[in-house]
Design an enzyme around this catalytic site. Structure first.
Site, PDB file in Angstrom:
ATOM      1  N   GLU A 148     -13.105  -7.898  -8.860  1.00  0.00           N
ATOM      2  CA  GLU A 148     -13.059  -8.967  -7.855  1.00  0.00           C
ATOM      3  C   GLU A 148     -13.912 -10.122  -8.357  1.00  0.00           C
ATOM      4  O   GLU A 148     -15.058  -9.923  -8.746  1.00  0.00           O
ATOM      5  CB  GLU A 148     -13.544  -8.430  -6.506  1.00  0.00           C
TER       6      GLU A 148
ATOM      7  N   ASP B  40      -2.590  -7.981  -7.758  1.00  0.00           N
ATOM      8  CA  ASP B  40      -2.350  -8.524  -6.416  1.00  0.00           C
ATOM      9  C   ASP B  40      -3.111  -9.834  -6.210  1.00  0.00           C
ATOM     10  O   ASP B  40      -4.017  -9.912  -5.377  1.00  0.00           O
ATOM     11  CB  ASP B  40      -2.804  -7.441  -5.406  1.00  0.00           C
TER      12      ASP B  40
ATOM     13  N   HIS C 117       0.824  -1.219   0.000  1.00  0.00           N
ATOM     14  CA  HIS C 117       0.000   0.000   0.000  1.00  0.00           C
ATOM     15  C   HIS C 117       0.854   1.263   0.000  1.00  0.00           C
ATOM     16  O   HIS C 117       0.463   2.277  -0.585  1.00  0.00           O
ATOM     17  CB  HIS C 117      -0.990  -0.043   1.175  1.00  0.00           C
TER      18      HIS C 117
ATOM     19  N   ASP D  97     -13.182 -11.540 -13.734  1.00  0.00           N
ATOM     20  CA  ASP D  97     -11.780 -11.954 -13.657  1.00  0.00           C
ATOM     21  C   ASP D  97     -10.904 -10.722 -13.929  1.00  0.00           C
ATOM     22  O   ASP D  97     -11.036 -10.071 -14.970  1.00  0.00           O
ATOM     23  CB  ASP D  97     -11.555 -13.040 -14.729  1.00  0.00           C
ATOM     24  N   GLY D  98     -10.012 -10.423 -13.011  1.00  0.00           N
ATOM     25  CA  GLY D  98      -9.200  -9.218 -13.125  1.00  0.00           C
ATOM     26  C   GLY D  98      -8.227  -9.247 -14.297  1.00  0.00           C
ATOM     27  O   GLY D  98      -7.913  -8.206 -14.884  1.00  0.00           O
TER      28      GLY D  98
ATOM     29  N   HIS E  34      -7.304  -7.359  -8.551  1.00  0.00           N
ATOM     30  CA  HIS E  34      -7.682  -8.291  -7.489  1.00  0.00           C
ATOM     31  C   HIS E  34      -7.962  -7.452  -6.246  1.00  0.00           C
ATOM     32  O   HIS E  34      -7.095  -7.264  -5.394  1.00  0.00           O
ATOM     33  CB  HIS E  34      -6.551  -9.289  -7.226  1.00  0.00           C
TER      34      HIS E  34
ATOM     35  N   SER F 284      -6.584  -1.902  -0.757  1.00  0.00           N
ATOM     36  CA  SER F 284      -6.164  -1.063  -1.892  1.00  0.00           C
ATOM     37  C   SER F 284      -7.343  -0.285  -2.507  1.00  0.00           C
ATOM     38  O   SER F 284      -7.162   0.884  -2.895  1.00  0.00           O
ATOM     39  CB  SER F 284      -5.433  -1.906  -2.950  1.00  0.00           C
TER      40      SER F 284
HETATM   41  C1  LIG Z   1      -4.647 -10.485  -2.029  1.00  0.00           C
HETATM   42  S1  LIG Z   1      -6.362 -10.240  -2.204  1.00  0.00           S
HETATM   43  C2  LIG Z   1      -6.483  -8.575  -2.720  1.00  0.00           C
HETATM   44  C3  LIG Z   1      -6.117  -7.531  -1.691  1.00  0.00           C
HETATM   45  C4  LIG Z   1      -6.247  -6.115  -2.164  1.00  0.00           C
HETATM   46  N1  LIG Z   1      -5.582  -5.890  -3.438  1.00  0.00           N
HETATM   47  C5  LIG Z   1      -5.674  -5.145  -1.151  1.00  0.00           C
HETATM   48  O1  LIG Z   1      -4.488  -4.801  -1.241  1.00  0.00           O
HETATM   49  O2  LIG Z   1      -6.436  -4.698  -0.270  1.00  0.00           O
HETATM   50  C6  LIG Z   1      -6.704 -11.111  -3.680  1.00  0.00           C
HETATM   51  C7  LIG Z   1      -8.169 -11.111  -4.117  1.00  0.00           C
HETATM   52  O3  LIG Z   1      -8.242 -11.575  -5.462  1.00  0.00           O
HETATM   53  C8  LIG Z   1      -9.453 -12.287  -5.651  1.00  0.00           C
HETATM   54  N2  LIG Z   1      -9.294 -13.085  -6.878  1.00  0.00           N
HETATM   55  C9  LIG Z   1      -8.734 -14.299  -7.044  1.00  0.00           C
HETATM   56  N3  LIG Z   1      -8.640 -14.598  -8.347  1.00  0.00           N
HETATM   57  C10 LIG Z   1      -9.149 -13.538  -9.034  1.00  0.00           C
HETATM   58  C11 LIG Z   1      -9.275 -13.197 -10.405  1.00  0.00           C
HETATM   59  N4  LIG Z   1      -8.876 -14.043 -11.379  1.00  0.00           N
HETATM   60  N5  LIG Z   1      -9.809 -12.003 -10.731  1.00  0.00           N
HETATM   61  C12 LIG Z   1     -10.222 -11.127  -9.777  1.00  0.00           C
HETATM   62  N6  LIG Z   1     -10.115 -11.389  -8.452  1.00  0.00           N
HETATM   63  C13 LIG Z   1      -9.577 -12.559  -8.094  1.00  0.00           C
HETATM   64  C14 LIG Z   1      -9.622 -13.041  -4.367  1.00  0.00           C
HETATM   65  O4  LIG Z   1     -10.978 -13.396  -4.175  1.00  0.00           O
HETATM   66  C15 LIG Z   1      -9.098 -12.012  -3.335  1.00  0.00           C
HETATM   67  O5  LIG Z   1     -10.160 -11.265  -2.827  1.00  0.00           O
END
Ligand SMILES: C[S@@+](CC[C@H](N)C(=O)[O-])C[C@H]1O[C@@H](n2cnc3c(N)ncnc32)[C@H](O)[C@@H]1O
Length: 283
Positions: free
Chosen positions: A115, A163, A19, A142-143, A42, A97
């Site tokens: 997400e 992330d 962050h 999907d991100g 993500h 984030s």
């Molecule tokens: C490490 S966390 C994110 C934390 C956030 N970026 C933060 O810093 O506050 C990862 C997230 O990615 C999501 N996720 C997993 N695969 C994904 C994808 N292909 N596309 C989008 N989100 C995904 C998970 O459900 C999870 O909530």
């Protein structure tokens, strides 16, 4: 399949480093009075209640943000991060984030939050609503796919935070593929990739981050890594630290991050240390 919940880890040492860096990137974009677009591939739940049962289970924030929250910082980036965090910490919350981006962006800027997990997406939507943010785009998708579909932005100023949870070994390759595709259509994209540093216990995933960074550095853009380790890399250590690979970093982000890390690394534990390494540069 999707089981990762970031609430268990909110505010830990890895969040602090990630962050800080993301704020450094956004604050640099804000130096010009021109709009920019942020992509968070993500996003997670956006905002975390530290006294709910998930975050309170392992209290990871105690070995992260709690260790530095009350220091009187010299680094301007660290000052900005702590001031933003303390607003949330005063009500026992930690900003993910999405909350950080939403707080920092100006009215003219655009924020795309992606997400995939249905329950996390719902929490994210709710968190942005509670923050009074009805401008940001919250996508249930999907991100990696969304990032390609939504880039390049117009105008083409902006940054990307990638992330993933790295639950699946294939996510390391997914990051590289996404970064490659984005850079092919948007050469100036500033991309911040978070990754874990995993000991031998992680099997095939141990060393995968290092390999991913080498591949990212070969994409032909300036790029550095920042790694913070909090314990010795013994075979059974598990996640002994984390890192960020920054592609097309803004001017002096390396210096600004080093100033902040000089201050906080000693507070993260006796064995903590950091390393900033340029993998490829313009000059
Ligand atoms: C490490 S966390 C994110 C934390 C956030 N970026 C933060 O810093 O506050 C990862 C997230 O990615 C999501 N996720 C997993 N695969 C994904 C994808 N292909 N596309 C989008 N989100 C995904 C998970 O459900 C999870 O909530």
């Amino acid at each position: 399949m999707l089981s990762y919940q970031h609430a268990f880890h909110a505010g830990n040492h890895a969040d602090v480093i990630k962050h800080l860096c993301w704020m450094g990137v956004i604050n640099h974009l804000k130096k010009k009075n021109k709009p920019f677009t942020l992509y968070d591939t993500h996003s997670g739940a956006g905002l975390y209640q530290l006294d709910d049962e998930l975050a309170a289970k392992n209290k990871e924030y105690e070995s992260g943000v709690d260790k530095i929250a009350t220091i009187s910082a010299s680094s301007p980036l660290l000052q900005a991060y702590l001031s933003l965090c303390n607003e949330f910490l005063s009500v026992k919350q930690y900003p993910g984030s999405p909350a950080i981006s939403a707080k920092l962006k100006r009215e003219m800027d655009v924020l795309h939050l992606m997400e995939l997990h249905p329950a996390e997406h719902e929490k994210l939507d709710d968190a942005m609503w509670k923050m009074g943010d009805d401008q940001s785009h919250v996508h249930h998708r999907d991100g990696f796919e969304g990032l390609i579909a939504l880039t390049p932005p117009v105008p083409n100023r902006g940054a990307v935070l990638i992330d993933p949870p790295y639950e699946r070994a294939s996510e390391y390759q997914d990051v590289v593929k996404a970064a490659k595709k984005v850079l092919a259509r948007w050469q100036q994209a500033q991309i911040v990739v978070w990754y874990p540093l995993l000991s031998e216990r992680a099997g095939a995933k141990s060393g995968a981050s290092q390999h991913m960074c080498e591949t990212l550095s070969a994409l032909g853009k300036p790029c550095f890594t920042i790694e913070v380790t909090v314990m010795e890399n013994t075979a059974d250590a598990g996640m002994y630290g984390s890192g960020l690979c920054v592609i097309n970093p803004p001017w002096q982000l390396d210096v600004i991050m080093s100033e902040a890390l000089d201050e906080i690394t000693p507070l993260l534990g006796e064995q903590a240390s950091y390393n900033l390494n340029w993998l490829s540069s313009d000059d």
